[in-house]
Design a protein around this motif. Sequence first.
Motif, PDB file in Angstrom:
ATOM      1  N   SER A  85       0.823  -1.210   0.000  1.00 36.06           N
ATOM      2  CA  SER A  85       0.000   0.000   0.000  1.00 36.06           C
ATOM      3  C   SER A  85       0.854   1.256   0.000  1.00 36.06           C
ATOM      4  O   SER A  85       0.501   2.262  -0.638  1.00 36.06           O
TER       5      SER A  85
ATOM      6  N   GLU B 105     -11.062   1.929 -11.254  1.00 35.56           N
ATOM      7  CA  GLU B 105     -11.000   0.547 -10.777  1.00 35.56           C
ATOM      8  C   GLU B 105      -9.807   0.345  -9.856  1.00 35.56           C
ATOM      9  O   GLU B 105      -9.916  -0.293  -8.801  1.00 35.56           O
TER      10      GLU B 105
ATOM     11  N   ALA C  29     -10.301   2.042  -6.431  1.00 38.83           N
ATOM     12  CA  ALA C  29     -11.183   1.255  -5.556  1.00 38.83           C
ATOM     13  C   ALA C  29     -10.420   0.085  -4.936  1.00 38.83           C
ATOM     14  O   ALA C  29     -10.589  -0.227  -3.740  1.00 38.83           O
ATOM     15  N   LEU C  30      -9.566  -0.570  -5.722  1.00 37.53           N
ATOM     16  CA  LEU C  30      -8.765  -1.674  -5.196  1.00 37.53           C
ATOM     17  C   LEU C  30      -7.759  -1.178  -4.153  1.00 37.53           C
ATOM     18  O   LEU C  30      -7.526  -1.835  -3.134  1.00 37.53           O
TER      19      LEU C  30
ATOM     20  N   GLN D  65      -8.106   1.364  -2.173  1.00 37.39           N
ATOM     21  CA  GLN D  65      -8.831   1.662  -0.944  1.00 37.39           C
ATOM     22  C   GLN D  65      -9.192   0.383  -0.196  1.00 37.39           C
ATOM     23  O   GLN D  65      -9.072   0.291   1.028  1.00 37.39           O
ATOM     24  N   LYS D  66      -9.601  -0.633  -0.948  1.00 37.05           N
ATOM     25  CA  LYS D  66      -9.949  -1.922  -0.351  1.00 37.05           C
ATOM     26  C   LYS D  66      -8.724  -2.565   0.302  1.00 37.05           C
ATOM     27  O   LYS D  66      -8.805  -3.116   1.415  1.00 37.05           O
ATOM     28  N   GLY D  67      -7.598  -2.492  -0.379  1.00 34.20           N
ATOM     29  CA  GLY D  67      -6.370  -3.064   0.161  1.00 34.20           C
ATOM     30  C   GLY D  67      -5.895  -2.344   1.407  1.00 34.20           C
ATOM     31  O   GLY D  67      -5.341  -2.955   2.321  1.00 34.20           O
TER      32      GLY D  67
ATOM     33  N   GLN E  51      -7.857  -0.810   3.645  1.00 36.18           N
ATOM     34  CA  GLN E  51      -8.780  -0.987   4.763  1.00 36.18           C
ATOM     35  C   GLN E  51      -8.832  -2.406   5.311  1.00 36.18           C
ATOM     36  O   GLN E  51      -9.134  -2.609   6.482  1.00 36.18           O
ATOM     37  N   SER E  52      -8.499  -3.397   4.504  1.00 40.15           N
ATOM     38  CA  SER E  52      -8.579  -4.779   4.961  1.00 40.15           C
ATOM     39  C   SER E  52      -7.466  -5.082   5.962  1.00 40.15           C
ATOM     40  O   SER E  52      -6.333  -4.619   5.820  1.00 40.15           O
TER      41      SER E  52
ATOM     42  N   GLU F 108      -6.367 -11.762   2.099  1.00 39.30           N
ATOM     43  CA  GLU F 108      -7.231 -10.954   1.236  1.00 39.30           C
ATOM     44  C   GLU F 108      -6.427  -9.823   0.595  1.00 39.30           C
ATOM     45  O   GLU F 108      -6.569  -9.546  -0.602  1.00 39.30           O
ATOM     46  N   ARG F 109      -5.563  -9.192   1.377  1.00 40.71           N
ATOM     47  CA  ARG F 109      -4.755  -8.093   0.843  1.00 40.71           C
ATOM     48  C   ARG F 109      -3.785  -8.596  -0.228  1.00 40.71           C
ATOM     49  O   ARG F 109      -3.548  -7.929  -1.231  1.00 40.71           O
TER      50      ARG F 109
ATOM     51  N   ILE G 185      -5.657  -8.796  -3.408  1.00 35.49           N
ATOM     52  CA  ILE G 185      -5.934  -7.458  -3.939  1.00 35.49           C
ATOM     53  C   ILE G 185      -4.702  -6.914  -4.671  1.00 35.49           C
ATOM     54  O   ILE G 185      -4.809  -6.357  -5.770  1.00 35.49           O
TER      55      ILE G 185
END
Length: 534
Positions: free
Chosen positions: A446, A466, A469-470, A472-474, A476-477, A482-483, A486
């Motif tokens: 990140s 796109e 968004a990925l 941001q998801k990476g 916050q997880s 999961e990271r 991502i």
Amino acid sequence: MKTKKRSLPLIIMLVFLLVVAGCSQNSNNTTKENNQNQSDEKTSESSEPKMGGKLIAGMGADVTQLDAHIAGVASDRIPLLHMQETLVTVDDGSNIKPLLASEWEVLNDGASYKFKLREGVKFHNGKEMTAEDVKYSMERFVKVSPRIGEFPIKTITIENPYTIQIDLEGPNGAFLAALANPFVPAVIMPANIEEDQGGKINNPIGTGPYQFVEWVPGQSFTMKRFDDYQVIEGETVGFGGKKVAYFDEVVLRTMADPAVRVSALESGEIQFASDIPPNEFQRLSNNQELKTYNVQSLAWGIILMGFKKPPMDNDKLRKAVSYAVDIEEITNAALLGTAEPSPSSVSKQMTAWFTKAHEEHTPYDKEKAKELIKESGYNGEKIVITASKAYQHHERSAVVLQQQLKDVGLNVEIEFLDWPTWQSTRWNTGDYNIILSHITPRPDPSAIYYSYLHSKFNANGYNNAELDALLQKGLQSVDQEERKKIYEEIHKLIVDDVPWISTYALPTIEATQGIEGYNGWPYGYPRFWNVWFQ
């Protein structure tokens, strides 16, 4: 699709004028595997650790200031991270490890972090480190550090002298890595250190195994052993674990000319030399009086595209460039056989995050590149590669890249700028077609992707909803697996959309004489603890 290779003579022809006279081709083709020291097979007898002596290290750059919270220059961080420490740190593979915090809890789905501090840890001024010092340091850091975006701190609560909770604005899976990041590090200082020193830190008091003696700008930086350092038992991991200061003093001597550093090492004037030129590596490795180290680092070379002006804002033209680039040829030419290609910023040395997906990259294919150039509507517009001669590997990369792009029909020129101009007028502004650089190690993907690719933070004008968004998801997880997935998706998007092309993992090449215990590591910072004279 099969990758085509150029012959070695072409590489040599392109870089010949850039290589120091007298280096031979054969001396530039040795890279030790598995991050082992080149000296491993030498027959010198190891000695038992012993206290005493003054280590003199030849460094390529001078210290510029003494405040770790604003230390954006590696030459500042090298001594400061011998004297000051962070709550948590990283091991060689970028896994998070304890340092001043002995343990921690992740609460509220990653929006809160509670730290238990080690007890009895002393600062160099004799004061015990407590939660008050941590609170002060964190609050100061977010006021002065350029890394404020990685620290969305809402509140800091002291539960008792050895327990502190940091609440964030929202879930953040990268926060521990942000605390561990050695780039502009969030070190813990005594409360009110800035105020006590008149508004500017001129004595970097910390908890590390060495403490400050003096800095003579342009000449040297001196540290001495901190006798009250609280050693953590166990193995050494990154900046943490067992750290014993065996030397009475460590002197970092500024020697900007690599030839001067090498000569001083060979004569015995110094015992450590940083940043050995690749063309000297094999020769020094053959010297039985020396030990040499070549570790593939987490720093990586990058070809970054500019989106703020034509023609590199053209999707098909960028893709054509990616097919025209042979990263293996660039790696060999730039670093003379001492490095390995690295098609992703998440290199295989970053074991906490690396997966096979990060080995994927666009294959070298001249015909495909020409086909895409035709489809892009390119009409001979000039494309400028911006680089600086401050780093030889940038200069050599630029020469080879120019030829590779010319080979597929692009009109390419090179713009060489001095380092300050390169940084202020091109890198920071995004005013370029293509720019060459390298990025220093970061412990979490990140910290790389968010800073250089997110549309709100990048300088080059790249905008991909796109990808945002990925990212941001990476961020916050808090689920590591999961990271990882991502960041695999993000790497695939980078390969497809070509905001940049990753080239090589920079080698950390160093050499020593007369000392034992020294080891290089993927973060590239010299570490003079657990090292002693033979």
